[in-house]
Structures are given as C-alpha cells and as structure tokens.
Design a protein around this motif. Structure first.
Motif, PDB file in Angstrom:
ATOM      1  N   LEU A  68       0.768  -1.322   0.053  1.00 32.18           N
ATOM      2  CA  LEU A  68      -0.193   0.053  -0.028  1.00 32.18           C
ATOM      3  C   LEU A  68       1.118   1.166   0.048  1.00 32.18           C
ATOM      4  CD1 LEU A  68      -2.886   0.996   0.303  1.00 32.18           C
ATOM      5  CD2 LEU A  68      -2.803   0.995   2.906  1.00 32.18           C
ATOM      6  N   GLY A  69       0.755   2.014  -1.097  1.00 29.23           N
ATOM      7  CA  GLY A  69       1.598   3.373  -0.849  1.00 29.23           C
ATOM      8  C   GLY A  69       1.576   3.613  -2.521  1.00 29.23           C
ATOM      9  N   GLU A  70       1.253   4.676  -2.926  1.00 35.33           N
ATOM     10  CA  GLU A  70       1.509   5.331  -4.053  1.00 35.33           C
ATOM     11  C   GLU A  70       2.816   5.293  -4.773  1.00 35.33           C
ATOM     12  OE1 GLU A  70       0.047   9.340  -6.841  1.00 35.33           O
ATOM     13  OE2 GLU A  70      -0.362   9.090  -4.799  1.00 35.33           O
ATOM     14  N   ASN A  71       3.994   5.585  -3.935  1.00 34.66           N
ATOM     15  CA  ASN A  71       5.075   5.481  -4.745  1.00 34.66           C
ATOM     16  C   ASN A  71       6.083   4.313  -4.023  1.00 34.66           C
ATOM     17  OD1 ASN A  71       4.652   7.854  -6.469  1.00 34.66           O
ATOM     18  ND2 ASN A  71       4.774   8.959  -4.708  1.00 34.66           N
ATOM     19  N   ALA A  72       5.225   3.316  -3.393  1.00 35.52           N
ATOM     20  CA  ALA A  72       6.015   2.414  -2.919  1.00 35.52           C
ATOM     21  C   ALA A  72       7.350   1.554  -3.824  1.00 35.52           C
ATOM     22  CB  ALA A  72       5.459   1.422  -2.060  1.00 35.52           C
ATOM     23  N   ARG A  73       8.292   1.647  -2.888  1.00 37.03           N
ATOM     24  CA  ARG A  73       9.695   0.917  -3.539  1.00 37.03           C
ATOM     25  C   ARG A  73      10.000  -0.345  -2.853  1.00 37.03           C
ATOM     26  NH1 ARG A  73      13.766   5.418  -4.344  1.00 37.03           N
ATOM     27  NH2 ARG A  73      14.889   4.093  -5.833  1.00 37.03           N
ATOM     28  N   ILE A  74       9.427  -1.406  -3.172  1.00 35.24           N
ATOM     29  CA  ILE A  74       9.598  -2.696  -2.533  1.00 35.24           C
ATOM     30  C   ILE A  74      10.213  -3.729  -3.428  1.00 35.24           C
ATOM     31  CG2 ILE A  74       8.192  -4.532  -0.935  1.00 35.24           C
ATOM     32  CD1 ILE A  74       8.076  -1.370  -0.299  1.00 35.24           C
ATOM     33  N   LEU A  75      11.129  -4.595  -2.705  1.00 35.28           N
ATOM     34  CA  LEU A  75      12.014  -5.773  -3.002  1.00 35.28           C
ATOM     35  C   LEU A  75      11.628  -6.661  -2.388  1.00 35.28           C
ATOM     36  CD1 LEU A  75      15.442  -4.275  -4.313  1.00 35.28           C
ATOM     37  CD2 LEU A  75      13.442  -4.677  -5.720  1.00 35.28           C
ATOM     38  N   SER A  76      11.056  -7.809  -2.712  1.00 30.87           N
ATOM     39  CA  SER A  76      10.789  -9.048  -1.892  1.00 30.87           C
ATOM     40  C   SER A  76      11.114 -10.270  -2.441  1.00 30.87           C
ATOM     41  CB  SER A  76       9.407  -8.866  -1.350  1.00 30.87           C
ATOM     42  OG  SER A  76       8.481  -9.413  -2.806  1.00 30.87           O
ATOM     43  N   ASP A  77      11.517 -11.323  -1.479  1.00 32.59           N
ATOM     44  CA  ASP A  77      12.003 -12.504  -2.066  1.00 32.59           C
ATOM     45  C   ASP A  77      11.381 -13.386  -0.979  1.00 32.59           C
ATOM     46  OD1 ASP A  77      12.911 -14.832  -3.086  1.00 32.59           O
ATOM     47  OD2 ASP A  77      14.923 -14.223  -2.630  1.00 32.59           O
ATOM     48  N   ALA A  78      10.375 -14.447  -1.296  1.00 38.56           N
ATOM     49  CA  ALA A  78       9.814 -15.322  -0.430  1.00 38.56           C
ATOM     50  C   ALA A  78       9.320 -14.574   0.868  1.00 38.56           C
ATOM     51  CB  ALA A  78      10.666 -16.370  -0.074  1.00 38.56           C
ATOM     52  N   ALA A  79       8.704 -13.662   0.840  1.00 36.52           N
ATOM     53  CA  ALA A  79       8.041 -12.832   1.953  1.00 36.52           C
ATOM     54  C   ALA A  79       6.579 -12.536   1.792  1.00 36.52           C
ATOM     55  CB  ALA A  79       8.900 -11.331   1.962  1.00 36.52           C
TER      56      ALA A  79
END
Length: 371
Positions: free
Chosen positions: A304-315
């Motif tokens: 959630l977040g208009e400009n979210a910058r997320i990197l995820s692996d097995a999360a």
C-alpha cells in the motif's frame, strides 16, 4: 440510482484515531481519511457513496471532531452545512449518535436514523441496500435494529450477536429478535460462537426511530440524555450552539452505544437483527488490512503506497510505504512494515492488536509528536 428511503436519515460517526493502525492513522489524519482499499478514495467517501442511494445527498449527517471539519468537507463537498455535527472532543458512540438523533428528531419527529461507521469496508452494494431497507422496516415497527455479519472465522476482534426467534415484520423477511449482545470473546469462546450459526459479528450498525433510540438512552443514562437534549435545543441557533457545546459536551459520559442501547434493548426484547450478506471488515488492525489487500491469500505480500519501492523474495504480509525509501524483505512471513516520514513500525500479523500498546506507551512518554 435506487430510490431513497422515505423518512430515513443516514448518520456517519467519523471519530476516533484508529490507533491499531499507527503510524499510518494519526490524530490529524485518522483511518477514515485514508484510502485503505485501493479504490482511489478515502473510506469516508466510500461510506458516503454507499449511503447516498439509500438516503439522498441532503439526508446524510456526519458527526466528527472540530479538527477534522475541513478534511471532511473536502471529502464530501456536497454535504449541507446543517448536516455536519462537530464534537469539541471525542466522547464515544452514545454521545455522537445520540446528538445526531436528538437534533434530527427536533427537525423531523418521525425520522428513522441509521448509524454507519466512516471507516468500514463493505463490498456488495445491492445486498447492503437490501439489509438496510429491511432494518428500516424493523425500526418503523418500534425496534432498534442492527445488522449482523456471518462470521468468516473465529475472531476475537469483534463483538457478537446471538439471534433468537424470527420476527414477523412486513418488508423484513430475514429479521429476528436478538437474545443477547456479547463483547469480544477469548479464542475458545469465539470458536464456539463460530460453530453456532445463531451468532453473527456485530458490525456496529444501528437503525432505529430517533425517538426510540433516545428513549433507550434516557432509561439507562438519564444525565447523558439530558445533556444531549439540551444541546439539541440550541443546535440550530448558530449563536447558542458554540457556547452550549463548550459547556455541555466535555461533561457528557464517555460510553459506547453497545452498553447504553444495544445490551439493555436486547434484555427487554426490543433489539432486532437482520443479516448482512455482504463482505464487511472494520479494518481494525494491520492483520485485517493484510487480509483485505491480499484477498486472504496468506503467501502474498500486500503493498500500500502510491510510490512504494519494495523488493521482496519469499516474503508475505503487508508493507505500507509513505516514503521514497527502498524496502527489501527476504524470507519473512506475515510481516507488517509501515514506513512514514517520522515513524517506522515493524511487527507481524499475529501481534497486530498490540500496536495500540505502543501508542499508549508513546502517550505516557510524552511523544505526542509522532501520534
């Protein structure tokens, strides 16, 4: 658009902070002023849009704090000024709903009001419409009516309603009397309620003739009732209203309508329930927000977040981002990360209810700058 219900007024209590959603929800920007569904508009606006076909745009009242007036009016530019009821400070749901009832009944003696929280998520407008119309029919028969939601799980986060025998009211084929109203249970009790089809979740929606609701408050909290009536007598006089609110409102007892109206009305056989066959959530904490955003898929990561910058692996879990920081999650399950300019929360869905304890601790330590 469906035809509005004759003689019906919708009331939206828009108060509270939603402390279990801190640091996303703050005193100056409470839960109902956020878009928590990805709809592109706030929960308050969603609530208005849901109620307008039932009441009409000029028959929806909002009860909110003075500090939130400007934000509420920006969200609801069509709301008539006379339908904005301002609290000088939070006094819980009996005062908020009772004030609206006391003012509206002076304007329209036979009015039926329905109270619908500003920060709930409801999907299924047609079945919601059907439930409210049934509830109004029950209210016209002299009962106080609530809408019960069939439990989707053994939740300890909601109150419960136990249905008794069917209630024969024209226009309300699914109505039933309420045997008792029960508060949030422990897990073992919640499991027993979940297994018993007579129990529904309490969604906090109350529909009643305004005079019937006020009579119940008077019977159980006469001093609170007297204060509400005195406020209502001054309300539509601009010169008298402000001084009356400043004098009376802070002295009103702070108590939920569950205790002043629902529980005693159930004991007298005057509380009814109609089932709500729609999807409902009060988005009470980050665990419920996670389920809402991921459609219940436990292995997903909701963002959630208009400009979210997320990197995820097995999360899995949820990330709420209001900054430009890159957030990386690797191999963590049911995580909750809320990143704002001045506060960072990291917890898990299992412990989401404990966020309120953090807020309470910040109050004790005087860290009001992050609340």
């Amino acid at each position: 658009m469906a035809n509005p219900i004759d003689g019906f007024y919708a009331v939206i209590p828009a108060g509270g902070v939603g402390s279990r959603l801190w640091p996303l929800s703050r005193a100056e920007a409470p839960k109902f002023l956020h878009d928590l569904t990805g709809s592109g508009q706030t929960l308050l606006r969603d609530t208005w849009d849901r109620l307008e076909p039932l009441a009409g745009h000029d028959r929806i009242a909002v009860v909110t704090g003075r500090a939130h007036r400007a934000a509420v009016e920006r969200e609801l530019p069509g709301i008539p000024d006379v339908n904005v009821f301002l609290e000088s400070e939070p006094r819980d749901s009996t005062a908020a709903i009772g004030l609206a009832a006391a003012v509206l009944v002076r304007r329209e003696p036979d009015v039926v009001i329905g109270s619908f929280a500003a920060d709930h998520v409801i999907r299924g407008p047609r079945v919601f419409d059907f439930a409210v119309r049934q509830a109004v029919a029950v209210a016209r028969a002299g009962y106080i009516c609530t809408i019960g939601i069939q439990p989707a799980e053994a939740s300890t986060g909601f109150g419960y309603i136990k249905r008794a025998g069917e209630l024969e009211v024209e226009g309300a084929p699914e109505a039933a009397l309420v045997e008792r109203f029960v508060e949030k249970p422990d897990l073992e009790t919640a499991r027993s309620y979940f297994a018993d089809r007579a129990y529904s979740w309490n969604a906090g929606m109350f529909i009643s003739r305004a005079d019937v609701l006020l009579a119940e408050i008077e019977a159980n909290e006469p001093e609170l009732h007297a204060g509400l009536i005195e406020l209502a007598e001054a309300w539509d006089d601009r010169e008298r209203r402000g001084p009356a609110v400043d004098r009376i409102w802070p002295e009103l007892k702070k108590i939920a309508i569950d205790y002043t109206v629902a529980e005693p009305a159930a004991a007298k056989g005057r509380l009814a329930v109609v089932p709500g066959h729609f999807e409902w959530d009060d988005v009470g904490d980050f665990a419920s927000l996670t389920k809402l955003m991921s459609n219940g898929r436990k292995n997903d990561l909701a963002i959630l977040g208009e400009n979210a910058r997320i990197l995820s692996d097995a999360a899995s879990g949820i990330v709420v981002s209001q900054t430009k920081r890159v957030i990386s999650l690797i191999g963590v399950q049911d995580i909750v990360v809320v990143d704002t300019d001045d506060a960072l929360l990291v917890t898990t869905s299992e412990h989401a209810q404990r966020v309120k304890q953090v807020v309470d601790a910040l109050k004790v330590t005087g860290r009001g700058d992050v609340l």
